[in-house]
Write an enzyme that holds these catalytic residues in place. Structure first.
Site, PDB file in Angstrom:
ATOM      1  N   ASP A 392      88.669  69.632  85.028  1.00 18.61           N
ATOM      2  CA  ASP A 392      89.897  69.823  85.785  1.00 18.61           C
ATOM      3  C   ASP A 392      89.543  69.626  87.261  1.00 18.61           C
ATOM      4  O   ASP A 392      88.843  70.449  87.855  1.00 18.61           O
ATOM      5  CB  ASP A 392      90.437  71.237  85.535  1.00 18.61           C
ATOM      6  N   HIS A 393      90.023  68.527  87.851  1.00 18.13           N
ATOM      7  CA  HIS A 393      89.626  68.191  89.220  1.00 18.13           C
ATOM      8  C   HIS A 393      90.155  69.184  90.245  1.00 18.13           C
ATOM      9  O   HIS A 393      89.701  69.206  91.390  1.00 18.13           O
ATOM     10  CB  HIS A 393      90.095  66.772  89.575  1.00 18.13           C
ATOM     11  N   ARG A 394      91.119  70.014  89.876  1.00 16.51           N
ATOM     12  CA  ARG A 394      91.584  71.045  90.804  1.00 16.51           C
ATOM     13  C   ARG A 394      90.521  72.117  91.011  1.00 16.51           C
ATOM     14  O   ARG A 394      90.429  72.720  92.077  1.00 16.51           O
ATOM     15  CB  ARG A 394      92.859  71.709  90.264  1.00 16.51           C
TER      16      ARG A 394
END
Length: 420
Positions: A392-394
């Site tokens: 999850d790039h967040r």
């Protein structure tokens, strides 16, 4: 769930495709008049039934059923204006503010922009910096109350941003059931109704793909030492009275242990994203995808970094058995730090897996197989297993994800490091 007396059942038992947040029953609280509660609920639900009529939807499912079940609209001014001219009403009317469409009415296609909440819940949400429209309400008619805000602070009970109140959906609508069926000849297919598990899988994974920015990292792991260690450990396992070994390790048991230790070595990747802040987990709780008839579930090995390989093996075997019998308790499959999905036993070389919220990653494990590799300038055969980590790039940036999968590779290629 709050205690009370069932005052009125709005949606009959067995009704399919009931929209989320639709009123299904009225619960009278202690000391409340049952008849009065039922009458009040009927009045509050009435405006939604008196909404301007729209032409039949192309969908043959829930829309048609709701229209057929709806009472004849009463003659309100809005309805008179809509009925006066013969032309059809607009297909996509703008949402109206509900006059009394239930205390928990929300903007979800049912005609209201208001978020119903208690004053304390509004104050707590404001202090925590959480959008009230994203909080799942558990109060009467879906009303947001204080405990819902407290739950939201931990990252639970939050709607995805694309489904929050007032959020504009940029996702094209999917084909309706009727449109899909029209592509096939009658009698050429059989309709198998979705069960609750299949619907939940569809909803959660669709939300994941639409709201979580995935990126993928793949490495090849030499598992030659692992296979040798596994064979030696299994051969030396003590026997029970019935002659069966006390444990029998699988490659997946090593994968679970290696991923758990890798998260401890890279604690910044052992996280879950929430709008209010990042949750940094102290332990490595590893979910493991287990296939079962008509779906899958991910039982969780808690505190996996502290457990021996034999303990993980026995616990996973017991969890998988109860998962297939649908006997898991909610705590045994909810939450977790990350997950493992292994399709190696099906001969799959590599694949990418969809992150299961609230996890920030998932490891997709392929089959171990002999491949030609170069060592000291010579081509030799080696047992190689490809793994792909979805992040999850967040919550996890590319470099951090690379460090995490690198830590996993180091452990899985040198299993002795898991024993110290």
């Amino acid at each position: 769930m709050d205690d009370g007396v069932m005052a009125k059942i709005v949606v009959p038992e067995g009704t399919n495709d009931v929209p989320v947040n639709q009123l299904i029953a009225v619960l009278a609280q202690e000391g409340e008049d049952v008849k009065a509660a039922a009458t009040a609920a009927g009045k509050s639900a009435a405006p939604s039934a008196r909404a301007p009529a729209t032409p039949p939807s192309p969908r043959g499912g829930e829309g048609a059923a709701q229209q057929a079940a709806s009472p004849t609209p009463s003659a309100s001014p809005a309805v008179k204006e809509a009925k006066a001219p013969p032309p059809q009403a607009p297909r996509a009317p703008s949402p109206q503010r509900g006059e009394g469409g239930g205390e928990g009415a929300r903007t979800n296609g049912h005609g209201t922009n208001r978020v119903f909440s208690s004053p304390l819940a509004r104050r707590l949400a404001k202090e925590a910096g959480i959008d009230l429209g994203r909080i799942e309400g558990s109060g009467p008619h879906g009303r947001v109350i204080a405990r819902d805000v407290e739950t939201a602070k931990s990252g639970k009970g939050l709607r995805a941003p694309s489904t929050a109140i007032g959020a504009a959906s940029a996702i094209a609508p999917s084909m309706s059931d009727q449109q899909i069926r029209a592509l096939y000849e009658d009698g050429s297919y059989e309709v198998v109704p979705h069960d609750g598990m299949r619907r939940t899988i569809a909803q959660r994974l669709t939300a994941s793909v639409q709201t979580i920015p995935h990126f993928y990292l793949t490495v090849d792991c030499d598992i030659g030492k692992l296979l040798e260690a596994r064979e030696e450990i299994n051969a030396s396992a003590p026997k029970a009275k019935d002659g069966k070994p006390a444990y029998k390790l699988s490659v997946n048991d090593f994968v679970i242990k290696a991923l758990a230790l890798a998260l401890q070595r890279v604690p910044d990747a052992n996280v879950s994203w929430t709008e209010g802040g990042m949750l940094k987990h102290k332990h490595s709780d590893i979910g493991v995808a287990v296939a079962m008839p008509n779906g899958l579930i991910t039982p969780i090995v808690r505190n996996a970094e502290t457990k021996s390989l034999s303990a993980i093996s026995n616990e996973m075997r017991e969890l998988a058995a109860r998962a297939r019998d649908r006997k898991l308790k909610p705590r045994e499959y909810q939450g977790g730090s990350t997950a493992v999905s292994n399709l190696g036993m099906y001969g799959i070389k590599n694949f990418t897996a969809v992150i299961n919220p609230p996890h920030a990653s998932i490891l997709a494990v392929g089959a171990g197989e002999e491949r030609a590799v170069v060592r000291d300038g010579k081509i030799v055969a080696a047992h190689i297993m490809s793994v792909t980590m979805s992040c999850d790039h967040r919550a996890v940036d590319g470099a951090l994800g690379a460090v995490l999968i690198g830590a996993f590779k180091a452990l899985i290629e040198n299993p002795v490091m898991m024993l110290v």
